[in-house]
Write a protein that holds these residues in place. Structure first.
Motif, short mmCIF file in Angstrom:
data_model
loop_
_atom_site.label_atom_id
_atom_site.label_comp_id
_atom_site.label_asym_id
_atom_site.label_seq_id
_atom_site.Cartn_x
_atom_site.Cartn_y
_atom_site.Cartn_z
N ARG A 76 0.82 -1.21 0.00
CA ARG A 76 0.00 0.00 0.00
C ARG A 76 0.86 1.26 0.00
N VAL A 77 1.91 1.27 -0.77
CA VAL A 77 2.78 2.45 -0.84
C VAL A 77 2.13 3.53 -1.70
N PRO A 78 1.90 4.74 -1.18
CA PRO A 78 1.32 5.80 -2.00
C PRO A 78 2.32 6.30 -3.04
N SER A 79 1.80 6.84 -4.12
CA SER A 79 2.67 7.35 -5.19
C SER A 79 3.15 8.77 -4.92
N THR A 80 2.32 9.55 -4.22
CA THR A 80 2.66 10.93 -3.91
C THR A 80 2.26 11.23 -2.47
N PRO A 81 2.77 12.32 -1.89
CA PRO A 81 2.41 12.66 -0.51
C PRO A 81 0.90 12.86 -0.35
N GLY A 82 0.25 13.40 -1.40
CA GLY A 82 -1.18 13.65 -1.31
C GLY A 82 -2.01 12.39 -1.20
N GLU A 83 -1.42 11.24 -1.52
CA GLU A 83 -2.15 9.98 -1.43
C GLU A 83 -2.01 9.32 -0.06
N LEU A 84 -1.19 9.88 0.81
CA LEU A 84 -1.10 9.34 2.16
C LEU A 84 -2.45 9.50 2.85
N ALA A 85 -2.93 8.43 3.46
CA ALA A 85 -4.24 8.42 4.09
C ALA A 85 -4.13 7.84 5.49
N PRO A 86 -5.17 8.01 6.33
CA PRO A 86 -5.15 7.43 7.68
C PRO A 86 -4.82 5.95 7.70
N GLU A 87 -5.26 5.23 6.68
CA GLU A 87 -5.02 3.78 6.66
C GLU A 87 -3.53 3.45 6.60
N HIS A 88 -2.72 4.33 6.02
CA HIS A 88 -1.29 4.07 5.95
C HIS A 88 -0.65 4.13 7.35
N PHE A 89 -1.09 5.07 8.15
CA PHE A 89 -0.57 5.15 9.52
C PHE A 89 -1.12 4.01 10.37
N GLN A 90 -2.33 3.55 10.02
CA GLN A 90 -2.89 2.41 10.75
C GLN A 90 -2.10 1.15 10.46
N ILE A 91 -1.61 1.02 9.24
CA ILE A 91 -0.77 -0.14 8.89
C ILE A 91 0.48 -0.16 9.78
N LEU A 92 1.06 1.02 9.99
CA LEU A 92 2.25 1.11 10.86
C LEU A 92 1.89 0.73 12.30
N ARG A 93 0.74 1.23 12.78
CA ARG A 93 0.33 0.90 14.15
C ARG A 93 0.08 -0.59 14.32
N ASP A 94 -0.57 -1.19 13.32
CA ASP A 94 -0.85 -2.62 13.39
C ASP A 94 0.44 -3.45 13.37
N ARG A 95 1.41 -2.98 12.58
CA ARG A 95 2.66 -3.73 12.44
C ARG A 95 3.44 -3.76 13.75
N TYR A 96 3.39 -2.68 14.52
CA TYR A 96 4.20 -2.60 15.73
C TYR A 96 3.35 -2.55 17.01
N GLU A 97 2.13 -3.05 16.95
CA GLU A 97 1.28 -3.00 18.14
C GLU A 97 1.85 -3.83 19.29
N ASP A 98 2.66 -4.84 18.97
CA ASP A 98 3.28 -5.66 20.01
C ASP A 98 4.64 -5.12 20.44
N HIS A 99 5.05 -4.00 19.83
CA HIS A 99 6.33 -3.38 20.17
C HIS A 99 6.08 -1.89 20.45
N PRO A 100 5.45 -1.59 21.59
CA PRO A 100 5.04 -0.21 21.87
C PRO A 100 6.19 0.80 21.92
N THR A 101 7.36 0.37 22.36
CA THR A 101 8.49 1.31 22.42
C THR A 101 8.90 1.76 21.03
N SER A 102 8.99 0.80 20.10
CA SER A 102 9.35 1.14 18.71
C SER A 102 8.26 1.98 18.06
N LEU A 103 7.00 1.60 18.30
CA LEU A 103 5.89 2.35 17.70
C LEU A 103 5.88 3.79 18.20
#
Length: 337
Positions: free
Chosen positions: A68-95
């Motif tokens: 789900r890599v956006p092509s431009t900055p304008g395509e960044l959406a809340p779901e992209h940050f949610q992907i990051l949160r989901d990826r590191y939900e078990d690593h709160p310090t890194s998140l």
């Protein structure tokens, strides 16, 4: 992009071409880092620039793994940050580290959608790990530390002044020819002139260097060791309440507004505190001598330790003991070993 650290002058290339993202996103992320770490940004340390670079790369890697890599900055959406949160939900310090860095880099960008920026800034950060309790030094422990620091300063002062006097006697021809003192004086002359000691054609130090104590001992008769330089910085930090990291970058150049004639001697030294921001980082610290009543007491032979209670006198002593190393290296800083 090449980052130059302000205080040390070190440079480091930060490569964005390896990011698993389209060229437009790579360039945009380079702009983000340049704004944060550039001339008018608040981050001036190489380690900080590397950290931001690493966080941006991890963000693109996580989005790439999710496809789900956006092509431009304008395509960044809340779901992209949610992907990051989901990826590191078990690593709160890194998140927490990643979200804090992204907020600093993106919070003032007008090329992000309001939805994406709102989602990034509203997200509640994971709880920080429980901090280790830091115990303050007791009065007795602090006294022990200061006693050890002053001892190192005193030893270095006595040793270098002996070396300077020996070198002066050699230059005046006062030493007996063929004596050990005369040979040592010749070594000091070599070091004071060239910054090195006699070597063979192969580049190895001559045997006579070892016979006279070795390279470290001989050079130490005219210059501070790194540990002694640290002791000076710790002592000045304690006397002025300035941070150690700020004190160790003080220059040797300073101003004496008292003209060296007033009863209350003072030296003005420029210092920098990058974390205060580009508009307030440059400051001037006043290094004052002891009040007249205490100064007379400090100058008596029985109270020699009190000489190390004056920030101005410690600073002047530091400049005295580092003048040879500063002349040889061409450095303009006060601390050089």
């Amino acid at each position: 992009m090449v980052f130059y650290e302000e205080q040390s002058g070190k440079s480091h290339t930060l490569d964005f071409s390896s990011f698993p993202a389209p060229l437009a996103m790579q360039r945009w992320m380079a702009v983000l880092l340049a704004a944060q770490c550039g001339a008018r940004g608040g981050s001036k340390r190489l380690a900080t620039a590397k950290k931001y670079h690493w966080v941006l790369r991890r963000f693109t890697v996580v989005l790439s793994d999710a496809g789900r890599v956006p092509s431009t900055p304008g395509e960044l959406a809340p779901e992209h940050f949610q992907i990051l949160r989901d990826r590191y939900e078990d690593h709160p310090t890194s998140l927490r580290l990643y979200l804090q860095a992204l907020r600093r880099l993106m919070r003032k960008r007008d090329d992000l959608t309001e939805e994406a920026l709102h989602d990034l800034l509203r997200t509640r950060l994971p709880a920080a790990a429980e901090a280790t309790q830091v115990m303050a030094y007791s009065d007795h422990e602090w006294q022990q530390i200061m006693t050890a620091v002053r001892r190192d300063v005193r030893i270095s002062r006595d040793r270098i002044r002996v070396g300077v006097r020996l070198l002066a006697r050699f230059r005046d021809g006062e030493l007996i020819a063929g004596s050990r003192e005369e040979a040592l004086g010749r070594m000091l002359e070599e070091y004071a002139t060239t910054g090195d000691l006699p070597r063979n054609e192969s580049g190895v130090l001559r045997d006579e260097v070892s016979r006279l104590g070795g390279a470290m001992a001989i050079s130490g008769m005219l210059s501070l060791t790194r540990d002694e330089s640290t002791a000076f910085a710790l002592l000045l930090s304690a006397l002025t309440a300035e941070n150690f990291g700020t004190v160790k970058t003080w220059p040797a150049l300073h101003t004496r507004p008292d003209g060296r004639v007033s009863a209350q001697a003072v030296a003005l030294v420029e210092e920098t505190k990058p974390r205060r921001g580009p508009d307030r980082e440059y400051m001037v610290v006043a290094l004052e001598d002891l009040p007249a009543s205490l100064r007379e007491l400090a100058e008596s032979e029985d109270t020699e330790p009190r000489l190390f209670l004056s920030p101005l006198r410690v600073y002047q002593l530091l400049l005295e003991l580092t003048q040879t190393a500063r002349r040889l290296s061409g450095a303009t800083r006060a601390f050089v070993s």
